[in-house]
Design an enzyme around this catalytic site. Sequence first.
Site, PDB file in Angstrom:
ATOM      1  N   GLU A  69       0.831  -1.211   0.007  1.00 33.19           N
ATOM      2  CA  GLU A  69       0.146   0.179  -0.082  1.00 33.19           C
ATOM      3  C   GLU A  69       0.760   1.338   0.100  1.00 33.19           C
ATOM      4  OE1 GLU A  69      -2.823  -0.503  -0.782  1.00 33.19           O
ATOM      5  OE2 GLU A  69      -3.922  -2.047   0.543  1.00 33.19           O
TER       6      GLU A  69
ATOM      7  N   HIS B  47      -2.713   2.144   8.595  1.00 32.47           N
ATOM      8  CA  HIS B  47      -3.946   1.604   7.784  1.00 32.47           C
ATOM      9  C   HIS B  47      -4.035   0.150   8.462  1.00 32.47           C
ATOM     10  CE1 HIS B  47      -5.776   0.072   4.168  1.00 32.47           C
ATOM     11  NE2 HIS B  47      -5.121  -1.143   4.160  1.00 32.47           N
TER      12      HIS B  47
ATOM     13  N   HIS C 121      -7.124  -3.065   8.974  1.00 34.00           N
ATOM     14  CA  HIS C 121      -8.388  -4.089   8.374  1.00 34.00           C
ATOM     15  C   HIS C 121      -8.950  -4.276   9.806  1.00 34.00           C
ATOM     16  CE1 HIS C 121      -6.755  -5.416   3.928  1.00 34.00           C
ATOM     17  NE2 HIS C 121      -6.525  -4.141   4.688  1.00 34.00           N
TER      18      HIS C 121
HETATM   19 ZN   LIG Z   1      -5.498  -2.886   3.298  1.00 34.84          ZN
END
Ligand SMILES: [Zn+2]
Length: 200
Positions: A75, A94, A96
């Site tokens: 990413e 970042h 999940h």
């Molecule tokens: Zn991700």
Amino acid sequence: MSDDASLRAAVIEAARSLNPLGINRGKSGNVSARCAEGLLITPSGLPYADTHADDLVLLALDGTVRAGTLAPSSEWQFHCAIYRARAEIGGIVHTHAPFCTALACLDRGIPAFHYMVAKAGGADIPCAPYATFGSQALARHAVAALGRDVPAALALAVDVEALAEIYCQALQLGEPALLDDDEMTRVTGQFRGYGPRSAQ
Ligand SMILES: [Zn+2]
């Protein structure tokens, strides 16, 4: 400890805390910190417990690898793009996060159902449109918390996931009542002038 060493330590500490804090599973999250030469970002595909300060990848803001033996997080493009676009941002987390991801699967953001929503900087927390991971489309498929530094971004990610969990639970009971714009403007203003954890 040099600035670079303390930044590396902050990134590693945040990465290792994602799963114990319940805001990530496996190794799908990534963390970066702005530094003098660009950014330091977690590498791709390495379990956080096995990630050490020397494994972080130093990237220029255009994505050029400046130092590091491992590949950067897949990413890396959106990390670079955020630092280029937002000079005040010093850290990106970042994750999940499970409840945020559940809402994202429904294409739902978090509306002003709770005054703490203002902590994220506005009257609601929008859900970014879906895009393929790692793509130039700057997908934020779960949460990309931004802050003036890594600890601030991490704290915001935790706060947003807590809100997502409460919102998911409230939705089980019905449609939550929303605070009006005047109240959210008032609360947002108060959070901006508030304590060391307030994030951008
Ligand atoms: Zn991700």
